[in-house]
Design a protein around this motif. Structure first.
Motif, PDB file in Angstrom:
ATOM      1  N   VAL A  64       0.965  -1.274   0.035  1.00 42.74           N
ATOM      2  CA  VAL A  64       0.015   0.141  -0.048  1.00 42.74           C
ATOM      3  C   VAL A  64       1.221   1.238   0.036  1.00 42.74           C
ATOM      4  N   ASP A  65       0.893   1.849  -1.107  1.00 44.47           N
ATOM      5  CA  ASP A  65       1.636   3.100  -1.108  1.00 44.47           C
ATOM      6  C   ASP A  65       0.916   4.368  -0.200  1.00 44.47           C
ATOM      7  N   VAL A  66      -0.275   4.489  -0.545  1.00 40.98           N
ATOM      8  CA  VAL A  66      -0.922   5.722  -0.090  1.00 40.98           C
ATOM      9  C   VAL A  66      -2.260   4.956   0.782  1.00 40.98           C
ATOM     10  N   ASP A  87       0.439   5.790  12.900  1.00 36.78           N
ATOM     11  CA  ASP A  87       1.038   4.461  13.041  1.00 36.78           C
ATOM     12  C   ASP A  87       1.592   3.888  11.948  1.00 36.78           C
ATOM     13  N   VAL A  88       0.482   3.599  10.888  1.00 37.94           N
ATOM     14  CA  VAL A  88       0.783   2.879   9.921  1.00 37.94           C
ATOM     15  C   VAL A  88       2.027   3.559   8.882  1.00 37.94           C
ATOM     16  N   TYR A  89       2.056   4.995   9.048  1.00 38.96           N
ATOM     17  CA  TYR A  89       3.238   5.611   8.373  1.00 38.96           C
ATOM     18  C   TYR A  89       4.330   5.199   9.191  1.00 38.96           C
ATOM     19  N   GLU A  90       4.438   5.544  10.467  1.00 39.55           N
ATOM     20  CA  GLU A  90       5.562   5.185  11.313  1.00 39.55           C
ATOM     21  C   GLU A  90       6.414   4.042  11.125  1.00 39.55           C
ATOM     22  N   GLN A  91       5.419   2.842  11.121  1.00 41.05           N
ATOM     23  CA  GLN A  91       5.941   1.626  11.072  1.00 41.05           C
ATOM     24  C   GLN A  91       6.222   1.120   9.710  1.00 41.05           C
ATOM     25  N   GLY A  92       6.126   2.103   8.574  1.00 42.18           N
ATOM     26  CA  GLY A  92       6.552   1.621   7.326  1.00 42.18           C
ATOM     27  C   GLY A  92       5.541   1.019   6.505  1.00 42.18           C
ATOM     28  N   LEU A  93       4.438   1.102   7.005  1.00 43.92           N
ATOM     29  CA  LEU A  93       3.474   0.008   6.326  1.00 43.92           C
ATOM     30  C   LEU A  93       2.652   0.745   5.111  1.00 43.92           C
ATOM     31  N   VAL A  94       2.931   2.179   5.114  1.00 43.42           N
ATOM     32  CA  VAL A  94       2.473   2.891   3.808  1.00 43.42           C
ATOM     33  C   VAL A  94       3.714   3.832   3.676  1.00 43.42           C
ATOM     34  N   LYS A  95       3.740   4.287   2.458  1.00 43.63           N
ATOM     35  CA  LYS A  95       4.753   5.479   2.130  1.00 43.63           C
ATOM     36  C   LYS A  95       3.938   6.669   2.267  1.00 43.63           C
ATOM     37  N   GLY A  96       2.744   6.941   2.347  1.00 43.11           N
ATOM     38  CA  GLY A  96       2.090   8.201   2.530  1.00 43.11           C
ATOM     39  C   GLY A  96       0.530   7.887   2.991  1.00 43.11           C
ATOM     40  N   VAL A  97       0.053   9.083   3.849  1.00 42.95           N
ATOM     41  CA  VAL A  97      -1.396   8.910   4.420  1.00 42.95           C
ATOM     42  C   VAL A  97      -2.175   9.860   3.497  1.00 42.95           C
ATOM     43  N   GLY A  98      -3.333   9.675   3.490  1.00 41.04           N
ATOM     44  CA  GLY A  98      -4.343  10.689   2.898  1.00 41.04           C
ATOM     45  C   GLY A  98      -5.656  10.884   3.678  1.00 41.04           C
TER      46      GLY A  98
END
Length: 269
Positions: A64-66, A87-98
Motif C-alpha cells: 500500500v503506497d498511500v 502509526d501505519v506511516y511510522e511503522q513503514g506500512l505505507v509510504k504516505g497517508v491521506g
C-alpha cells in the motif's frame, strides 16, 4: 467493506502481473501507485484496528503506497483513527497517508495534528466537478498545506458526459436517475453541457474529456470510474493537453450558474 476486499485483491493481482523492474542502470517502467481507503465502521474505531486493516490490505494488494481515511469519524473516534493513520506511516506500512471528504478546516486540523509526529498528509480527496461547489477553496487550501488534491466523481456520476440527455436515453438507477431527473429540464445545466460540447468540438474531444481536463487545470488529480475498456480509452484522451485560460473561465461561468447536484463534502468543516 461489503466485498471483503475484492477490489484490493484484483488490484494486487494486476500489479503482481506487471513486468519486474530491470537491473540498474537499465531504465525500468514506472510502477503504479497503489492506494486504498479505510472507512471508520463499527469494527474499526480504534488505532489498533486501523493498523490491522492496513495489514490486511497489504496482504491483498502486496503493498500500500498511500493509505487514506475514508470519512471524518464522529466524536472521539477521530482521534483514535488519526493516531492509527500516523502509526501505519511510522511503522513503514505505507509510504504516505491521506484523507477523504474533509473540508478545509478539518484538513488543516489533521495536517497540524499529524505534523506533530512528523507525519505528512500526502493526499486529500473530495467530490469535485463542474457540478460541485467550493472547488477553488479546496484546491487553495491543499496547495497551502502541500497536500495533493484528488477529485473523485469528476463527471458527477456520469451526468457531465451528457449521454443521459440524448434522445431516447434510458435513465440510470438511483442516485444518478434522481439527479438527472432533477437536472434534465434546467436551462443552466443544458447550457453547461453546451459549453462542454462547444469546447470539445473545437479540440476534437468529448464532453467527458473536457470535463476531466477542467479538473486537471484546476490543480486536482481526477479519479475517474470506468466500467469497460471503451470508457478507459476515452478517459486517457483527457490528459496530455490543457484547456486554455479562457476556456477554463468559460466553464467556470457556466458552472457557477448551473445547479449543484448535492452539498459537496468540502463545504463541511
Amino acid at each position: 467493506g461489503d466485498l471483503d476486499g475484492r477490489s484490493e485483491s484484483l488490484l494486487g493481482q494486476f500489479d503482481a502481473g506487471l513486468p519486474a523492474p530491470l537491473p540498474w542502470p537499465l531504465p525500468s517502467p514506472r510502477r503504479p501507485i497503489l492506494a486504498t481507503k479505510w472507512a471508520p465502521k463499527v469494527w474499526m474505531l480504534s488505532r489498533e484496528s486501523l493498523v490491522e486493516s492496513c495489514k490486511r490490505s497489504i496482504g491483498r494488494m502486496g503493498r500500500v503506497d498511500v493509505g487514506q481515511l475514508h470519512w471524518p469519524p464522529a466524536f472521539f473516534h477521530e482521534s483514535q483513527l488519526l493516531d492509527g493513520l500516523g502509526d501505519v506511516y511510522e511503522q513503514g506500512l505505507v509510504k504516505g497517508v491521506g484523507l477523504s471528504n474533509y473540508g478545509p478546516q478539518g484538513l488543516q486540523g489533521v495536517v497540524n495534528r499529524l505534523a506533530e509526529r512528523g507525519v505528512p498528509v500526502a493526499t486529500a480527496q473530495v467530490q469535485f466537478s463542474l457540478l460541485t461547489e467550493n472547488n477553488d477553496a479546496f484546491v487553495e487550501t491543499c496547495l497551502e498545506l502541500g497536500v495533493k488534491p484528488i477529485a473523485y466523481s469528476p463527471l458527477c456520476l456520469g451526468l457531465l458526459s451528457g449521454k443521459y440527455n440524448e434522445e431516447g436515453a434510458t435513465l440510470p438507477p438511483p442516485p444518478r436517475g434522481w439527479l438527472l431527473g432533477a437536472l434534465s429540464g434546467d436551462a443552466n445545466f443544458k447550457r453547461l453541457l453546451g459549453v462542454l460540447d462547444e469546447i470539445g468540438k473545437g479540440r476534437g474531444k468529448t464532453r467527458a474529456q473536457v470535463a476531466i481536463n477542467w479538473c486537471v487545470c484546476k490543480g486536482a488529480m481526477p479519479l475517474v470510474g470506468v466500467k469497460n475498456v471503451i470508457q478507459a480509452e476515452e478517459n486517457l484522451g483527457a490528459i496530455g493537453w490543457r484547456l486554455s485560460d479562457n476556456e477554463v473561465l468559460e466553464l467556470d461561468r457556466a458552472s457557477r450558474a448551473a445547479p449543484k447536484t448535492q452539498p459537496n463534502p468540502v463545504s463541511v468543516p
